[in-house]
Design a protein around this motif. Structure first.
Motif, PDB file in Angstrom:
ATOM      1  N   UNK A 167       9.348  14.199   0.073  1.00 50.40           N
ATOM      2  CA  UNK A 167      10.571  14.914  -0.066  1.00 50.40           C
ATOM      3  C   UNK A 167      11.406  14.676  -1.195  1.00 50.40           C
ATOM      4  N   UNK A 168      11.192  13.329  -2.002  1.00 53.58           N
ATOM      5  CA  UNK A 168      11.999  13.132  -2.975  1.00 53.58           C
ATOM      6  C   UNK A 168      12.985  12.552  -2.711  1.00 53.58           C
ATOM      7  N   UNK A 169      13.346  12.438  -1.475  1.00 49.68           N
ATOM      8  CA  UNK A 169      14.605  11.704  -1.019  1.00 49.68           C
ATOM      9  C   UNK A 169      14.537  10.639  -0.077  1.00 49.68           C
ATOM     10  N   UNK A 170      13.493  10.043  -0.249  1.00 50.18           N
ATOM     11  CA  UNK A 170      13.112   8.623   0.640  1.00 50.18           C
ATOM     12  C   UNK A 170      12.272   8.855   1.690  1.00 50.18           C
ATOM     13  N   UNK A 171      11.727   9.993   1.723  1.00 50.27           N
ATOM     14  CA  UNK A 171      10.586   9.999   3.054  1.00 50.27           C
ATOM     15  C   UNK A 171       9.146  10.601   2.475  1.00 50.27           C
ATOM     16  N   UNK A 172       8.177   9.670   2.868  1.00 53.40           N
ATOM     17  CA  UNK A 172       7.049   9.815   2.694  1.00 53.40           C
ATOM     18  C   UNK A 172       6.064  10.081   3.962  1.00 53.40           C
ATOM     19  N   UNK A 173       5.264  10.917   4.085  1.00 52.70           N
ATOM     20  CA  UNK A 173       4.318  11.004   5.237  1.00 52.70           C
ATOM     21  C   UNK A 173       2.717  10.974   4.733  1.00 52.70           C
ATOM     22  N   UNK A 174       1.829  10.457   5.419  1.00 52.77           N
ATOM     23  CA  UNK A 174       0.323  10.332   5.139  1.00 52.77           C
ATOM     24  C   UNK A 174      -0.389  10.916   6.048  1.00 52.77           C
ATOM     25  N   UNK A 175      -1.542  11.488   5.603  1.00 51.31           N
ATOM     26  CA  UNK A 175      -2.514  12.020   6.780  1.00 51.31           C
ATOM     27  C   UNK A 175      -3.736  11.455   6.097  1.00 51.31           C
ATOM     28  N   UNK A 176      -4.402  10.380   7.150  1.00 51.13           N
ATOM     29  CA  UNK A 176      -5.461   9.823   6.453  1.00 51.13           C
ATOM     30  C   UNK A 176      -6.586  10.157   7.208  1.00 51.13           C
TER      31      UNK A 176
END
Length: 990
Positions: A750-759
């Motif tokens: 989101x560009x504001x410190x939140x990252x989500x992975x789908x592996x």
């Protein structure tokens, strides 16, 4: 006997050429004379207060009106917009911009899209600081008061006194009031500064609102001086009543408010004329009508709605090359006026204008003893009862022989202008106003009747005198616990209350405009826009707005702001150095099988991307600005052919995911690049190239943005995974050819410190569902990085050469414009996409209806189009009604029966997905996206055959055809035969 009740209203329109005035009694508006007791037209003076003073004094003298009987004075003026258009440094102040944006918008700095000389003249400093909101009202970040104070100190040291504060989603900030808090902090440090907060100026659309706020801040000193000059004229006339300034939408601002928001008056001239027309015909015409305002040089044509207000133009408008989100009246201008010069050309044809003798008519026209044949001369010649000038002077053979042709050309020019403004093929009333209305015939094709009312020559001043007070609410609201109807009622009450707060008499206020726009990809959120208007409540005794201390100006004080076009020598040299691109001979830069993208290439690709978006994908405009800024800062954009990939290469893919409404307000930060970085750090590999997920819309430029970013620096593949835009990421060609998940692992940021992975996932559909579910918690717009595809698979699955195709389409549009051949722009585009066997014009017409609803995050709806000839070229007008159902993107093109009914036998499907159904603006060739569909737009609908990657297999049609949109009962029938786009690299790289 003196009147016991103060009833008279004065309207004055201060134009560049003439100052028009009128005094009317609104209590007698239904009478034959419309209550008009005096009017006056005179030349505008260098000091506008002199012209106003002279006009009102003359009217007082002619009517014997006691100044004490005047209840209000309303002034319309073009002075403020003229200062911008003329690039006048003495009337434009330097501006500093403070953005409350957190990590966003850094790639698109303030004034990035302005004309260079205007940007250099106005923008003095800018900074990006903490702050801003998400679309749901949650914080991007809190503002930092110490940071604001530091920036205020810097601005003060630079001596810049006009400051703009612009926060992300500030128009919906009703809880934190970040812009207002920041302004208060600035005032503590710099009390003498003028501070403009963006939410006071305009609505949603970050860059456009900021542009409007900057222009407003720059014009503030001159606006105060000018409005004080107006007030000085009123004071000298011993008038003690409120003074108003007319706004762009036909309503008024108190002079004190207008001195703070002068930009709202920029386009009041055409609006005043149309509102005056509504007043003059109030007892005779109570339906939609076309208003034709004929002046000395041009004719302005607009549509007056049944509510008495002009139809507004698109959400975005340009002011002297600066894009803003003020909704201006939808006015088309042609070079036809009373002073237009009439000539017989070498080929025997007669032309009228566009050049004109203008204000020198009474000296240059033959009927006044001059030597130039004008439209007025021919009009006097054709009217034996004319009392204009000396008719005997125009009774000469060379004019008499041309008279019939003159009448024919005038009639055709007006009829075409009227036809482009109408919203249906039905005849409607046409009202002629303006000093040049005498040149128009009494009958016009397309007009149910032609009306030339008395006093039409001062319709602009009448419109000013009768202007009303407005209140507008533009907001985003949750529809989770209330119906749209309930919310609309609540917002209507707020709009009415705002009109009352602005000075309207409560019992006169009515809602005149309502709009409801569901937001794509955002559950239970919609944008609501409501406008209410009413009469001013004179019982409030507003009095004069500017105190006598400020209002009393010496006459020579305005000389400080005499026009001074002060372009620097460097700017003048820059203008001389600008070389117009010869589109037909232009060659792109191909080096060693790499296409090095230029700004010209980028402009054309941007146009083509939006057309290939088939209504969806979001506007590429903001992404174009960001990529152009990367290029201007030394970034190199390289494009390679998919044919040149090695089998073992790894091809990255990424783009934006979420609502276009959010992306136009929360401009991208580093989320796109960060998503790629996070993904490849996790995978511990590096890609060799990058490809766009979809060529249609804003994502069509994302591959090039990612490739040119300093931490990637890889070429972009000339192709994509859709060949268009689709609403969901599993509608891609790799999913057609490979049933197991292709793009794993995938990442969103989101560009504001939140990252989500789908592996891991069972399918690309599940990846899409998971990411969509996370969107609302991550600001409804994220950067997405999809796992790499090998070079071998890329060559098998790619929709080839779509950057080349976008470039060709954009070049065709640009060439049509440069040659003034927009009438044939559709045919030019068809030629570039493979010819008439691969594409066709499905129909042309005007949008007469739009319906939208939100389901599972997608905007569904349909647009209704009435067929007609919209280009003015030779050919049939066309008959019938058509509709285009859409789910973010256009799905079908359908012809209806003339009565609008639909049965299995009564409709004809002209085109369906996966073929491309593209709606373009008939006036400029640009794409029109589904969020921009609105009543009255003139459009051309193109059908383009889809890539065989979609049509060659049942699975391709299942995913990308009607079945993929829940329309399994619709059978896909190809428009023609697909023609693979020509590679720019192959053509120009030899």
């Amino acid at each position: 006997m003196a009147r016991s009740v103060r009833n008279f209203r004065i309207g004055v329109d201060v134009g560049g050429t003439n100052t028009d005035g009128v005094i009317l009694d609104p209590t007698r508006s239904s009478e034959r004379d419309r209550g008009i007791v005096a009017w006056h037209k005179a030349s505008t003076t260098g000091n506008p207060s002199d012209g106003i003073n002279n006009a009102i004094n003359t009217m007082f003298s002619n009517s014997k009106i006691d100044p004490k009987e005047v209840v209000s004075i309303t002034i319309g003026t073009t002075h403020f917009i003229n200062a911008v258009v003329e690039r006048d440094s003495t009337r434009l102040a330097k501006v500093a911009v403070i953005r409350l944006c957190g990590p966003f918008s850094k790639g698109v700095p303030p004034c990035i899209d302005w004309p260079v000389e205007l940007r250099d003249l106005i923008l003095g400093y800018y900074c990006l600081v903490e702050g801003g909101l998400e679309v749901d009202g949650n914080l991007i970040a809190e503002i930092n008061e110490d940071e604001i104070r530091d920036q205020a100190d810097i601005i003060k040291a630079k001596g810049i006194k006009s400051i703009v504060v612009n926060g992300v989603f500030s128009p919906v900030d009703v809880f934190y009031n970040q812009e207002k808090s920041a302004a208060e902090t600035i005032r503590e440090v710099y009390p003498e500064a003028d501070i403009v907060i963006s939410k006071d100026v305009a609505n949603l659309g970050f860059l456009e609102r900021e542009n409007a706020a900057i222009l407003n801040a720059s014009i503030l000193p001159f606006a105060r001086k000018t409005i004080s000059s107006f007030q000085s004229a009123i004071s000298r006339l011993q008038l003690h009543c409120p003074v108003f300034i007319t706004q762009n939408d036909g309503t008024t601002l108190l002079a004190s408010a207008a001195s703070k928001l002068p930009i709202r008056t920029f386009s009041s001239g055409p609006t005043n004329s149309m509102r005056g027309a509504a007043f003059l015909t109030q007892n005779d015409i109570k339906e939609v009508m076309v208003v034709v305002d004929i002046g000395g040089t041009t004719t302005d044509v607009g549509l007056l709605l049944a509510n008495g207000f002009p139809r507004q133009a698109a959400a975005f408008s340009e002011i002297s090359g600066v894009r803003t989100n003020f909704s201006y009246p939808d006015v088309k201008s042609i070079g036809l006026g009373g002073g237009s010069i009439v000539r017989r050309q070498g080929d025997g044809s007669l032309t009228i204008g566009p050049d004109s003798v203008g204000y020198q008519l009474t000296r240059e026209a033959i009927v006044f003893g001059g030597g130039v044949a004008t439209a007025t001369d021919y009009t006097v010649l054709g009217d034996q009862n004319s009392d204009i000038g000396d008719r005997s002077l125009v009774m000469r053979p060379e004019l008499e022989n041309n008279l019939d042709d003159f009448k024919t050309v005038v009639k055709k020019m007006l009829e075409r202008a009227i036809d482009t403004m109408k919203t249906s093929a039905d005849d409607i009333p046409v009202l002629l106003v303006g000093g040049g209305a005498i040149i128009a015939p009494d009958e016009l094709s397309g007009a149910s009747r032609v009306v030339k009312p008395e006093w039409s020559g001062v319709a602009n001043a009448i419109g000013a005198a009768t202007a009303r007070v407005s209140g507008i609410i533009d907001t985003i609201e949750s529809t989770e616990s209330k119906t749209s109807s309930q919310i609309m009622k609540e917002i209507s009450k707020r709009a009415i209350q705002k009109a009352v707060e602005n000075g309207a008499k409560v019992e006169t206020v009515q809602v005149v405009e309502m709009d409801h726009l569901p937001l794509q990809y955002i559950a239970n959120k919609s944008r609501f826009i409501v406008k209410a208007v009413g009469d001013f409540d004179f019982a409030q005794e507003a009095g004069t707005e500017i105190s006598s201390a400020k209002g009393k100006l010496e006459r020579d004080e305005m000389t400080e702001f005499e026009k001074n076009s002060s372009a620097t020598k460097e700017q003048e040299q820059e203008k001389r150095n600008l070389v117009k691109i010869d589109i037909q001979s232009y060659r792109p830069n191909i080096h060693a099988r790499e296409w090095i993208i230029s700004e010209t290439d980028l402009a054309w690709i941007t146009i083509g991307c939006y057309i290939l978006g088939t209504g969806g994908g979001g506007s590429p405009y903001g992404h174009m600005l960001r990529l152009r800024e990367i290029m201007r800062n030394g970034g190199v954009v390289r494009v390679i052919s998919p044919d040149d990939l090695k089998d073992g290469d790894l091809v990255a893919c990424g783009g934006g995911k979420g609502s276009p409404t959010v992306s136009m307000e929360k401009l991208a930060g580093d989320e796109m690049v960060q998503a790629q970085t996070e993904l490849y750090n996790y995978m511990k590999i590096q890609p060799n190239a990058v490809i766009a997920l979809e060529i249609g819309g804003g994502n069509g430029l994302q591959g090039m943005i990612l490739g040119a970013s300093t931490n990637m620096n890889i070429p972009t593949v000339d192709g994509d995974w859709m060949g268009r835009a689709y609403p969901v990421a599993w509608q891609t060609t790799p999913v057609v050819f490979e049933k197991k998940p292709v793009f794993l692992p995938s990442t969103i940021c989101d560009g504001n410190g939140n990252v989500m992975f789908m592996t891991q996932a069972k399918s690309e559909v599940m990846v899409e569902r998971a990411f969509r579910a996370a969107l609302s918690q991550m600001g409804s717009h994220v950067g997405c990085a999809k796992g790499p595809v090998t070079g071998k698979n890329t060559k098998s699955w790619v929709v080839e050469h779509t950057i080349s195709l976008s470039w060709r389409i954009g070049r065709a549009v640009a060439l049509s414009r440069s040659l003034n051949q927009i009438d044939t722009v559709a045919e030019s585009i068809i030629s570039e996409v493979g010819g008439d066997k691969s594409a066709k014009v499905l129909f042309k017409g005007k949008i007469v209806g739009v319906e939208r609803t939100l389901r599972v995050g997608h905007v569904y709806g349909e647009v209704i189009i009435q067929a007609m000839n919209v280009t003015g070229s030779e050919g049939p007008d066309g008959k019938g009604r058509y509709k285009i159902p859409f789910k973010n993107e256009n799905i079908l093109a359908i012809r209806e029966e003339e009565d609008g009914t639909e049965t299995a036998n009564s409709i004809k499907i002209l085109a369906s997905v996966p073929d491309l159904i593209c709606v373009i603006d008939a006036q400029n060739g640009e794409a029109i996206g589904t969020p921009e569909y609105r009543y009255g737009l003139l459009v051309i609908v193109l059908g383009i055959v889809a890539s065989e990657k979609w049509t060659s297999t049942p699975r391709g049609l299942e995913i990308g055809g009607p079945t993929g949109f829940g329309m399994g009962d619709v059978e896909y029938k190809a428009l023609g035969k697909f023609q693979k786009p020509r590679s720019v690299i192959d053509e120009y790289g030899a």
